[in-house]
Structure formats: structure tokens, C-alpha cells
Write an enzyme that holds these catalytic residues in place. Structure first.
Site, short mmCIF file in Angstrom:
data_model
loop_
_atom_site.label_atom_id
_atom_site.label_comp_id
_atom_site.label_asym_id
_atom_site.label_seq_id
_atom_site.Cartn_x
_atom_site.Cartn_y
_atom_site.Cartn_z
N GLU A 89 -12.99 4.35 4.65
CA GLU A 89 -13.10 3.65 5.91
C GLU A 89 -14.31 4.06 6.73
O GLU A 89 -14.62 3.40 7.72
CB GLU A 89 -11.81 3.86 6.71
CG GLU A 89 -11.55 5.32 6.97
CD GLU A 89 -10.11 5.55 7.35
OE1 GLU A 89 -9.23 4.94 6.74
OE2 GLU A 89 -9.87 6.36 8.23
N GLN A 135 0.82 -1.20 0.00
CA GLN A 135 0.00 0.00 0.00
C GLN A 135 0.86 1.26 0.00
O GLN A 135 0.35 2.36 -0.15
CB GLN A 135 -0.91 0.02 1.24
CG GLN A 135 -1.94 -1.09 1.26
CD GLN A 135 -2.77 -1.12 2.52
OE1 GLN A 135 -2.86 -2.14 3.17
NE2 GLN A 135 -3.39 -0.01 2.89
N ARG A 141 -8.68 -0.58 7.75
CA ARG A 141 -9.72 0.25 7.16
C ARG A 141 -10.09 1.36 8.14
O ARG A 141 -11.25 1.57 8.47
CB ARG A 141 -10.95 -0.59 6.80
CG ARG A 141 -11.74 0.05 5.67
CD ARG A 141 -12.79 -0.83 5.06
NE ARG A 141 -13.37 -0.10 3.96
CZ ARG A 141 -13.85 -0.65 2.86
NH1 ARG A 141 -13.83 -1.95 2.70
NH2 ARG A 141 -14.37 0.09 1.92
N CYS A 142 -9.06 2.06 8.56
CA CYS A 142 -9.23 2.92 9.72
C CYS A 142 -8.10 3.93 9.74
O CYS A 142 -6.97 3.60 9.46
CB CYS A 142 -9.14 2.05 10.97
SG CYS A 142 -8.86 2.92 12.50
#
Lengths: 170, 783, 288
Positions: free
Chosen positions: B737, B220, B367-368
Site C-alpha cells: 500500500e 481477503q 490499499r491502506c
């Protein structure tokens, strides 16, 4: 072990170790990398292909078990430069994000629509429950499969098989 | 076919994704799809023990397996000073265990062989002798003075890692002392795992001739990874080429540098051949970055009318054996202090203590945006506890306490400046759309009949888009992001960005931003990410930061090009630059709109017909350091029915109303929301990574770590309000997110609401049917 | 993810298969659908040196009714039994159980006898075959024998098959009378092994009384379990509210589930009660 298998209408003759899983045969011997590996426990379905028209998890079939059988993978769906209705519908309905589950999902859907061209939402959800998607939340996948079913019923396409013998990649 | 990427003014349109044609054909190129000549395969030997001394490693039998080329142990790495590497959180972690292991599945040796099978066969034959040590799995036990000290490599002889706090302790204390109402709730956010469908993996390809390492990795953050590698291995940074090909989902799992990566690189350096390492799902869950594992306690001070006054939060953060959280350097507990959420608290005080245990390391932002999920869950959960205590409708309580539209930019008591929001509008739309008052009526009727139905609300505030660089860095590198745009002579564009998408659709949305700014279609713009040789430096895609940072960079970079283009346009139109204006699709002569030139014409001129003395070409690079974070928000409502026989919860409806500012592509935003909701649902109802007292991981595969299928996941309803970010170049905020941050509280609140007649105020996630069943039977409810 | 190496045989006759088993003994494993065995081999929980793939044994395919029994060949896939319309009226439990097993691709491959021989106490087919009072047809060196399902399961992952025998079919008594059946199951996630599963078949006589009742419990002991007391209670009675209530309580008495990640023993025992009650109520409605 010697084996002979038809993949996407082409015949391949290969020598494989018996322990070779079908998914690795497709990916590494034939270089058809559409089927992916996402788990070790026959859970995720990212490796789904059609074996004699039935959706199977190719990580849980030995390559040698496909000897003499017919396999269809996502790479074999396009006909004469035309996308399969499922491929189109996945694109149009935004039914994919990272794309890793997509080939397996489409192949499972392929068999589902064969059995049931107009599935309800519940029937689609039951039909694809062996294919995990971590990105989309499934809503658009359901829509895409239903939409493809309608398109296929309209077109009622008959696939044309043109077999030819080619040696395998390895 | 309705797929049209060729329209001008693409911003805000549901353009079908440009990346899809390859994926639907099975032509995505993920790291395991790449095969290089003479490539070798690596497999890792892992510890069966959670805490043990290593007294010997014997590789003789393993070396006998035909095709084995190399076996690396911790001792080998020690000689290269690579047995330990720094983590992003300022800790260090073992690459391969040297004298002891600290968690089950820890990396002990790496085996490299000519085939995948030989590597696995040989790894099984590596004999490791262990001497078991006492195991600590509970972080509270770890903090007791007599607990065994797990990290004897540290100077500090304690399992306590760090203490961190935000807000004003004294002033908050004062409020609590005088407050008429105080509620308190212990809340656990269990250990979960991002579990993207594609596990982690890489190919390290060191070329002895050129001295260059090409590293294909499902990453990522490829640029950050290159810098880390340069720092860790001593290879010059320009001799490292990181390529992050198609990424099969990330969700925060693919931000850290894992031991397997270092081993593959070392093997390639030693052997001069490409080495591929693809982890199994078990390795993915049991050893790579987990998320959450926060033991939180929240207290709210309020008046009798439900006006909140103060918030106090105390948290124990279980980081496992190493603090390998991927947080910005100055934020060991991430952005957790956003915990005051959407509510106007006068004061707040938040403290977090990090703790070591014998569990896999991590604490990644799944996802945060760095612990925002924990914060949102905690405050939304505790607001419901307060509503229950005051016997007040949880919707009414929220409406009384929202930060008001006029208060923005809003200074939070923990130091954040919220950019914009209209919480009341968003919430009222949600209430109306789901038919809140009718649902409450239905619930009352059902209760009278002994049927259990619940309605759960979450009106969360998100904080995303790190930088700005004055506060945010990772290992010292400032958290800006970048774009480089080249307009070629025929008006076609290649744009490269420092972020790396994993399904978010950047190839489409960034083409839309750039197309909009340059008067082109999305089809005219090719977006490339993930190659450190070609893309400008950036920090990567996580924490919903791509649109806030790289999206801003893309817009401003395009505007920079437009500035030059304007000069060329003036030259072509034979007027002064001050007489030229941009109409969104072309440059025109002010007052004479029929006299215009398009960007295509300008592009050609940039290479063929330039004003005297102007530098040829039409390209620009922009490094965008955002002035602030962005603060998306949302109002989520869940409706659940409870099966009193089995305790199973059925989510009947779920509505998510999101406000992520201006929207680039509504279809993609909706898709992001759907996906995040399914993950939030799984966390609320299915997922946990438990350990037994010996530190054995009890959910190390997808048989026991439950990923939701199409049958488990509910149908999602979505809607939107738009409160643009005032400081972002296109007014966008980021959305990826939000659904994962906002939804767990809505689910849990709904179940607690259903069970509230029994005095239930809280249930820890995941809400398995047996937990509900226990409550029902305890209260005499049975079928 | 990669099994250990093995020698692979794909015999085409039962005799050849038995001979291979005699030769290789405990080293050999039979591969049918492979949906349990291959995952175990990939995780290296199972590492058989010899694999005998029986998928070429045509004698083991298909189903037919003969001599008062439905004979289902060992290689019949779960999906065949799920989708076979000709079986749904007389043998409804087959389809109702099959649809709960794992997921479509697994059902396309997994076989009924493969599942029974694996003898996982969490197997849905195990409970269903108990309810159906099935026999397992076994072939070995000395010929064919029939093993009642209650004697077939010996322990977790252990059957009464000898090392040189294979299961060639299951035989299900053809019901005389109206049949109602349900498979009730609670899962942590779709396709998971059961928290608890209950297979129910009721055969009703013309006078409305229960001619036969079969109740199999999944995940309620070391082997698939028969709720014997409840069955005995039901036979000869009619499916009224009190009878059902009592049957659901009696069924619990034969359940001996374990506490694990899926829930406590107490919880699972209560699920047995709830499922027996709900299943019988639904059947009563259907056969009314």
C-alpha cells in the site's frame, strides 16, 4: 434460438435465449471462464474476445449475434502445448497480479499486434485503453506486449485450425 | 525462457510468479467461475431512496416469474434474528431493511431463482412502498442539534458515533501558544472506492445431510469471515467451510461481511441448494465498503527556521449509515495517529469524530493500513503549506525535520514506536535521481515564460503489519498470523498460511521465504491459502500485513522444521547435534564441509530412518505474533505540466523510491509499487463518489466513478533503499500500500507548486481540469 | 447486467426490416453495433420487447464515392473509419474523430449510423457530421430520403427519423480543395464522453482563402451544435492569427453547454474557444 458458432476452432451448436450475452454464453454454456465480467457499462474489457479476428467486449454482444461467426478466447491461444508469445511475455514481464483482467487484456493485445507488430509505448497504451487493470499500473503490460510483438515477428507463426463439430455444453 | 523457479537460495530474486500459468491460460478460478449442481442465483432489491420509511413490500408479482424459489425480506430475517448483524467496528448494520432504509441502494429484499435472468427479472417486480424522510448527506449538517437523527435504533439520539483522540492535548496546546509560526489547512480526503476488477460475490452451499455450510467467497480474510458467520448465524464454526478461491483484486473491499452474503447463506439454509450471488459493479460501488471521506484540519507549529514543533489535527469522519469500517477494535479511526509522519514533532494531538449520514456504510482500508493514507496525505500536504508560508523549498523543509537515523527506534508523540528508517538517504536518492535542482531551474525559466510546471514531494512513513496482539484485534480476535509447513518424504513442501492473496504473489514469495529457510527452491514449495478446512487460522491479507505477519510466521515455522531437521541430520551424519551447522543449503559437519546432508535427504529420513524415539514426520505450525508493527517509508517526486488553456494536468515524470526493508522478490515489489501509484494517481485526479442533496449517488458505475486506463496512467519510475526491520524475522516490512499511501500528496503538491505563484496553497482532490481552470482564470491566466 | 427478455429478429433485407418496424412500432429497437443500446439494456434503462438486428443487411456496409459525395454505409464501424487509409487524405476528420471514440473493442463494434441515431449530444460523430455538413440517408416504407444533419437531430436522444424508418448511410460532400481537419476533445478519462469536443474541417481554395469551414460542437447543447457564426466568419477569409482568434470567440456564442459533473457551463464554453483556436492554428500550419 438455435445458433452455430466456432469457438477456438471447434464448432458448437446451441439453443440460447436471445438476451444471453456472449460472455455468459462462453462462460456458462461452453464453460470457457477465461473471459470475466467486471462492470455493467462496457468499460472494463475483462470480457474481451476476438470475434472474426476483432477484439470485442463480449458483454456487449448478444450470443445470437455470433451465429455463424468465429470466436477466439484466451483458452484457444495455446498451440500444441506451447504458450502464445503474449501469454509467455505476460508471465515473464510480470504483467499480471490478480489475473482477472489478463485474458481480456491478452486478447486485445492479440488484435493490436496483428495490426501493428512493433507498437510504441504510446501505441500500446492507446490500443489497450479499453481494458482496465486495477493491479499493475500498466507499465509491465506495455512491456509485455512490446516484447511479445518482437517474439511473434521472429517466429511468424501460422496457426493451424482443426475444426470439429461438437455439441455445446448445455 | 528465462523463467526459473528451481534455483536454490531464492530469497531476494526476481523469480517469475508461480501463480501465473493458470491466469494466462484463463484457468484462474474465481468465485463466479464455480458452478455447482442445482445451483440457484440471487439478486437483490435495493432502495432508490437515501432515507425513507418502508410501508409495504409486495412480492406477489415477483413470485409469478417462472423459476423463482424464494424471496427474503427484512421481516423474514427478523424472525431468524438476522435482520441486523454486527460490523467489525462495533456497530450493527441492517442486512435487509426492516422499517426504514438509510441510504440509496440499501438492500431491501433478496430474490432467489433458478437462473440469473429470472432472479433479476423477479427482483424488478418486487413492489416496495416508501415514504421519503429528510436526508442528511453532509456530516457537518449531521452534527447540528436540529439535524434528523438517522439511527433511531441506537440509544444515543445523535448522529455522532464516537470521539477518539491520541497524543497530549495540553502539551500540544502549550507549544502552539508559544510558536513563532503556525499554519493551518483544511484538507478533504474524498469518498473513494477500492473497486477491484472482480466485484464481490459468493456461493453458499448448505448440505442438509451433513449439516455443513460450504461458502465460496471472494474474501481477503476467510478465517475471520468464518468466525463472524459462526457468531452471526449460530452455525457451529466447524460446520462452516469457507473457501476463498482466486480473488480478482481486493484492496480492502473484500474484508467486510456484506448483507448479500448473509442473504445467500440464509437462502441456502432454507432451500438446501447452493445459492450464488454475484454483485454488479453498481452494487459494488454504491453499497460495499467505500474508503476515506475524511474532513481534516491540520495545524503545524514551527519556528522561523522551519523546525516543526507541534501538530494538531481535527477530523470529521463520515461513515455513512452504519460504521462498517474494518478497523482493529481499539482503533475506530485506524492508525490515523501516525499523522506526524516522517517528522520529529515534539508534541501532537489528534482527534477524530465519527458521524452518520445517509450514505452507504464503510470506511474500509483501501490499499491502506487503516487510515494511514489519510494521515500521510494530510501531513505531506500540510508540510508543503508550511514551506510555502516560510518561503522555503519543500525539500529543504523536509530535510530539516526528518527523524534521524540515530533516533530509531523512535517514539512518536502519538505513541508509536517506529522500528527503523533512514529518511534522509531515501530522499536524497530521489532528489538526485529525478534531478531535483535542474527541475527547479527549468521551472524558474518556464515561469518567466508564463508556462506552469510543478514539482511535488511526498516523503511519507507507513505503518503496517497489524498485530501485535497486545494492541490489535478484530472483534476480539488477536491479529497474529500463521503458517503450517509439511515437508514430504521426497523433500517437496506444502505450506499453508492464514492470509489470502489477491494478486500480491504469495504463492511465489512465501515459497521463496520457505525455500530460503529450508535450503530448497521456490519450485519445491507449494503455497496454499484461502481454505479454512486446511489452512491454519489467520486474520487475512490487507493493510500490507501479509509479509510482516504471515511472512514472519513462514520463516519461523521453517526454522522450527530446521531445528528438527538438524537432529535428523546429526543422526544421518553420525555426529552430535552440536557438531552440525546449517550452511544455507545443507547441514554440514562443523569443520568438515564436505560431509553434508540436504533437506531432501533429511526429509526422506524423517519418514524412513529416524533417530531412536523421535516422532516421525517433518512438519510444523507457527503462529506469529509480531512484537511491533513495521514502518516502511518512501520518497516520491512528481513533475507536472499544466495546460493553461484547459486546466488539464499532465504528469510528466513520477519517481517512487521505496524502502520496505529486505525484499523477497524485487520484481513483485516493483509491480506492487506500479499498481499502487496508478491508484494514487486516480484518487488525486479522477475519483470521487459525490451525492446530491437527496442522497442520490452520482457515481454508481464505472462511467462516472473513473478508473484509470493505460492512457490516463503515467509511466512510473522506481528505485529502492533497504533499511531492514530489526524485529522482523527476515527484516522485511511490507510494501503493497505504500504507493497508494504516499503518492496522492506528491501529485497534489506538484499541482499546488505549479500554481503557487498565484498564492494557491491547497486544492482538494480530485484535481479535475475545471478546478485548475478556475484558478487560472481567476488569476488572469488564459490562452 | 441482464437485459429484459425480447424477441429477436435478424432480417436480411431492408424491406424486411422496414416491415418489422411497421409491425412493431415503438416496441422495436434497431440493433446495429449495440455499444450504446446493449449497455442501456443491461442496466435496464432500455427494455425493448423487440430487437431488430440489422447486422445482416449487406446493403448497409462499406463506403464509396459517388455523385460528389462519400457514401458511408450505416453499418460501417468506427474502427473502419479510424483505420481506412484511403479516406485519410480527403476526409481526415473521419479518422481523427473515430480515434477519440471510447476504445478499440468498442470501435470495432460500434457503427457510425448507430451513433448518429442514438443522438447523444455527447456523441463525437454528431459533432463531426455537423462539421462535414453531412446528410443522413433514410429509408422508410415510401422509399429513400435525405436529411441534412442539422435537421436530423431534434432533441437529446431524438432524431427526425420516423418510427418505421432506418438510417441507411451518411453522405459527406466530397471537398474540392485542400482539406485540413481536427477533432479536439477533453475527457475526464480516456474513452469517456467529452467534457467538450470540437470537430473542425477547413477546405482551402487555391488562392489561400477558406472555401468552406465546418465546426461541430459536442456536449454543447441538447443536440450536436453547429458553430454557425464562426463558420460564416471564416468563409472567404484566410487563416491568420486574428481570423482564428475571432472565430474562436464566435464559436462560443453558439455553444450552450450545461453545468454537470464534467464542469461548469462557463468552463465548457471556454474550452470551445481554446479548442477552436488550437484546432484552426494546427490546420493553418498544416495547410500552409
Amino acid at each position: 434460438m438455435q445458433m452455430r458458432v466456432t469457438v477456438n476452432g471447434r464448432v458448437y451448436e446451441s439453443d440460447v435465449e436471445p438476451r444471453t450475452l456472449l460472455v455468459y454464453y462462453l462462460r456458462e454454456h461452453l464453460r470457457l471462464t477465461g473471459a470475466h465480467v467486471g462492470c455493467d457499462t462496457t468499460t472494463c474489457g475483462a470480457c474481451t474476445v476476438l470475434l472474426n479476428g476483432k477484439a470485442v467486449k463480449s458483454c456487449t454482444v448478444l450470443a445470437v449475434q455470433a451465429n455463424g461467426q468465429e470466436i477466439l478466447t484466451v483458452e484457444g491461444l495455446e498451440r500444441d502445448g506451447e504458450l502464445h508469445p503474449l501469454q509467455k511475455a505476460f508471465w515473464e514481464e510480470h504483467a499480471l497480479q490478480c489475473g482477472y483482467c489478463t485474458p481480456g487484456m491478452i486478447m486485445t493485445a492479440c488484435e493490436l499486434l496483428e495490426r501493428n507488430p512493433f507498437p510504441t509505448e504510446e501505441e500500446v497504451r492507446k490500443g489497450i485503453s479499453g481494458n482496465v487493470c486495477r493491479c499493475t499500473g500498466y507499465v509491465n503490460i506495455v512491456k509485455a506486449i512490446q516484447s511479445a510483438g518482437r517474439q511473434m515477428a521472429e517466429q511468424n507463426k501460422v496457426p493451424n485450425d482443426q475444426s470439429e463439430v461438437v455439441p455445446s455444453g448445455n | 525462457m528465462a523463467i526459473n523457479q528451481c534455483e536454490l537460495r531464492p530469497m531476494g530474486k526476481s523469480i517469475h510468479r508461480k501463480e501465473d500459468p493458470r491466469f494466462i491460460r484463463g484457468q484462474g478460478r474465481y468465485v463466479d467461475d464455480i458452478v455447482l449442481p442445482d445451483m440457484l442465483y440471487m439478486s437483490i432489491v435495493r432502495s432508490p431512496y437515501a432515507h425513507a420509511k418502508i410501508t409495504g413490500i409486495n412480492t406477489d408479482a415477483a413470485y409469478q416469474v417462472p423459476g423463482v424459489k424464494l424471496i427474503i425480506t427484512g421481516e423474514d430475517l427478523e424472525k431468524m434474528k438476522l435482520a441486523w448483524i454486527p460490523t467489525m467496528a462495533g456497530d450493527v448494520q441492517m442486512v435487509l431493511a426492516t422499517n426504514k432504509v438509510l441510504y440509496q441502494y440499501q438492500e431491501v429484499a433478496a430474490v432467489v431463482a433458478e437462473t440469473r435472468a429470472a432472479a433479476v427479472d423477479a427482483a424488478q417486480l418486487v413492489e416496495v412502498e416508501y415514504e421519503a424522510l429528510p436526508v442528511v448527506v453532509d456530516p457537518f449538517r449531521a452534527l447540528q442539534p436540529d439535524a434528523p437523527v438517522l439511527r433511531d435504533d441506537r440509544e444515543k439520539k445523535s448522529n455522532h458515533i464516537w470521539h477518539w483522540e491520541a497524543g497530549d492535548r495540553e502539551k500540544t496546546e502549550e507549544i502552539f501558544q508559544n510558536a513563532p509560526v503556525v499554519v493551518s489547512q483544511d484538507v478533504r480526503f474524498q469518498r473513494v472506492h477500492p473497486s477491484p476488477l472482480e466485484p464481490c460475490g459468493c456461493i453458499a452451499d448448505y448440505n442438509k445431510g451433513t449439516g455443513r455450510l460450504t461458502w465460496y467467497v471472494t474474501s481477503q480474510a476467510p478465517h475471520a469471515h468464518r468466525t463472524v458467520l459462526a457468531m452471526v448465524t449460530g452455525l457451529p464454526e466447524h460446520k462452516i467451510h469457507v473457501i476463498s478461491p482466486d480473488v480478482g483484486g481486493g484492496f480492502g473491499n473484500k474484508v467486510p461481511v456484506y448483507p448479500g452474503y448473509v442473504c445467500a447463506i440464509v437462502a441456502s439454509l432454507k432451500l438446501g441448494q447452493p445459492v450464488k450471488w454475484i454483485e454488479t459493479r453498481t452494487e459494488n460501488i454504491a453499497s460495499t465498503g467505500f474508503a476515506r471521506d475524511y474532513h481534516m484540519k491540520a495545524e503545524i507549529a514551527a519556528d522561523e527556521n522551519g523546525k516543526v514543533l507541534g501538530l494538531r489535527v481535527k477530523t470529521i469522519a463520515d461513515h455513512g449509515a452504519f460504521d462498517a469500517a474494518a478497523d482493529p477494535t481499539k482503533f475506530p479511526a485506524g492508525l490515523f495517529s501516525i499523522v506526524t509522519g516522517s517528522y520529529d514533532f515534539q508534541q501532537a494531538f489528534v482527534e477524530v469524530d465519527g458521524v452518520y449520514t445517509n450514505k452507504a456504510p464503510g470506511g474500509v482500508a483501501y490499499r491502506c493500513s487503516f487510515r494511514v493514507t489519510e494521515a500521510a496525505y494530510l501531513i505531506e500536504r500540510t508540510m508543503d503549506v508550511l514551506a510555502r508560508r516560510l518561503n522555503m523549498d519543500p525539500a529543504e523543509l523536509r530535510l530539516r525535520n526528518f527523524i534521524k537515523k540515530e533516533q530509531f527506534p523512535y517514539q512518536s508523540p502519538t505513541g508509536w514506536t517506529y522500528d527503523s528508517g533512514d529518511y534522509e538517504q531515501t530522499f536524497k536518492l530521489a532528489l538526485e535521481k529525478i534531478g531535483y535542482h535542474e527541475l527547479r531551474k527549468e521551472q524558474a525559466e518556464k515561469r518567466a515564460r508564463g508556462e506552469l510546471m510543478g514539482i511535488g514531494i511526498s516523503t511519507f512513513t507507513e505503518v503496517v503489519g497489524a498485530g501485535p496482539s497486545h494492541s490489535f484485534d478484530i472483534m476480539g480476535i488477536k491479529m497474529f498470523d500463521s503458517a503450517e509447513i509439511r515437508v514430504h518424504p521426497t523433500g517437496k513442501v506444502i505450506a499453508r498460511l492464514g492470509v489470502r492473496h489477491q494478486g500480491q504473489g504469495h504463492e511465489t514469495t512465501f515459497a521463496q521465504i520457505i525455500g530460503e529457510e529450508l535450503g530448497l527452491s521456490a519450485d519445491d514449495v507449494l503455497v496454499e491459502e484461502g481454505d479454512t478446512d486446511t489452512a491454519p487460522y489467520g486474520l487475512g491479507t490487507y493493510a500490507s500485513r501479509s509479509t510482516p505477519t504471515a511472512g514472519g510466521a513462514a520463516a519461523l515455522c521453517a526454522r522450527r522444521i530446521r531445528e528438527k531437521a538438524k537432529k535428523i541430520a546429526a543422526h544421518l551424519l553420525e555426529v552430535g547435534e552440536e557438531d552440525v551447522s546449517w550452511n544455507g543449503e545443507a547441514f554440514e559437519v562443523k569443520g568438515l564441509p564436505s560431509r553434508k546432508v540436504t533437506m531432501g535427504e533429511v526429509a526422506l529420513a524423517a519418514y524412513t530412518n529416524l533417530p531412536e524415539g523421535m516422532e516421525p514426520g517433518l512438519e510444523a505450525t507457527y503462529y506469529y505474533d509480531p512484537p511491533n508493527l513495521t514502518f516502511p517509508h518512501g520518497a516520491y517526486i512528481a513533475v507536472v505540466d499544466i495546460d493553461t488553456g484547459t486546466g488539464a494536468v499532465k504528469v510528466r515524470r513520477f519517481l517512487a523510491v521505496d524502502d520496505c526493508g529486505n525484499v523477497i522478490n524485487p520484481m513483485i515489489v516493483e509491480g506492487q509499487v506500479h499498481g499502487g501509484l496508478t491508484e494514487g494517481f486516480a484518487i488525486a485526479f479522477m475519483q470521487d463518489i459525490p451525492f446530491d442533496e437527496d442522497g442520490n449517488c452520482l457515481a454508481p458505475n464505472w462511467m462516472d466513478y473513473l478508473v484509470p486506463t493505460s492512457l490516463d496512467s503515467p509511466h512510473w519510475e522506481t528505485d529502492r533503499t533497504v533499511t531492514p526491520s530489526p524485529h522482523h524475522p527476515i527484516g522485511a516490512k511490507g510494501v503493497g500500500e505504500s504507493p497508494n499511501v504516499g503518492s496522492p500528496a506528491a501529485f497534489v503538491n506538484a499541482v499546488v507548486d505549479a500554481l503557487s505563484p498565484f498564492g494557491v496553497e491547497h486544492i482538494d482532490m480530485p484535481i479535475f481540469p475545471w478546478k485548475v481552470w478556475e484558478i487560472l482564470r481567476k488569476n488572469g491566466v488564459t490562452e | 447486467m441482464i437485459p429484459t427478455a425480447f424477441d429477436y429478429y435478424s432480417p436480411t433485407t431492408v424491406d424486411e426490416t422496414i416491415a418489422l418496424l411497421q409491425k412493431h412500432g415503438y416496441d422495436a429497437k434497431i440493433l446495429a453495433g449495440g455499444q450504446s443500446l446493449l449497455p442501456m439494456m443491461k442496466l435496464r434503462v432500455a427494455m425493448p420487447p423487440i430487437l431488430i438486428d440489422i447486422n445482416q443487411l449487406d446493403d448497409l456496409r462499406g463506403w464509396r464515392e459517388e455523385n460528389g459525395y462519400l457514401r458511408i454505409g450505416a453499418l460501417t464501424r468506427h474502427a473502419d473509419l479510424e483505420q481506412e487509409r484511403n479516406l485519410m487524405e480527403r476526409y481526415p476528420l473521419l479518422s481523427k474523430t473515430a480515434e477519440w471514440i471510447a476504445d478499440v473493442p468498442v470501435r470495432n463494434r460500434g457503427t457510425i449510423c448507430g451513433s448518429l441515431v442514438h443522438a447523444d449530444p455527447g456523441s463525437d460523430w454528431g459533432a463531426a457530421m455537423i462539421a462535414l455538413r453531412a446528410d443522413v440517408e433514410v429509408i422508410g416504407p415510401s422509399g429513400v430520403r435525405r436529411v441534412p444533419i442539422d435537421e436530423f437531430f431534434v432533441d437529446t436522444f431524438t432524431t427526425s427519423l420516423e418510427i418505421d424508418e432506418i438510417a441507411s448511410a451518411v453522405l459527406i460532400p466530397s471537398p474540392i480543395g485542400r482539406v485540413g481537419a481536427r477533432y479536439m476533445k477533453l475527457e475526464r478519462k480516456a474513452g469517456d464522453f467529452a467534457i467538450v469536443g470540437v470537430a473542425l474541417q477547413v477546405v482551402k481554395a487555391n488562392d489561400g482563402t477558406i472555401l468552406d469551414a465546418g465546426i461541430g460542437l459536442c456536449a454543447c447543447g441538447d443536440v450536436p451544435v453547429r458553430a454557425k457564426k464562426a463558420e460564416e466568419w471564416l468563409i472567404g477569409r484566410s487563416l491568420d492569427k486574428e481570423t482564428i482568434q475571432q472565430a474562436s470567440l464566435l464559436a462560443q456564442e453558439d455553444a450552450n453547454p450545461a453545468t454537470d459533473l464534467r464542469g461548469s457551463a462557463e468552463y465548457k464554453r471556454d474550452l470551445v474557444r481554446v479548442f477552436v483556436k488550437r484546432g484552426l492554428e494546427e490546420i493553418a500550419d498544416e495547410l500552409r
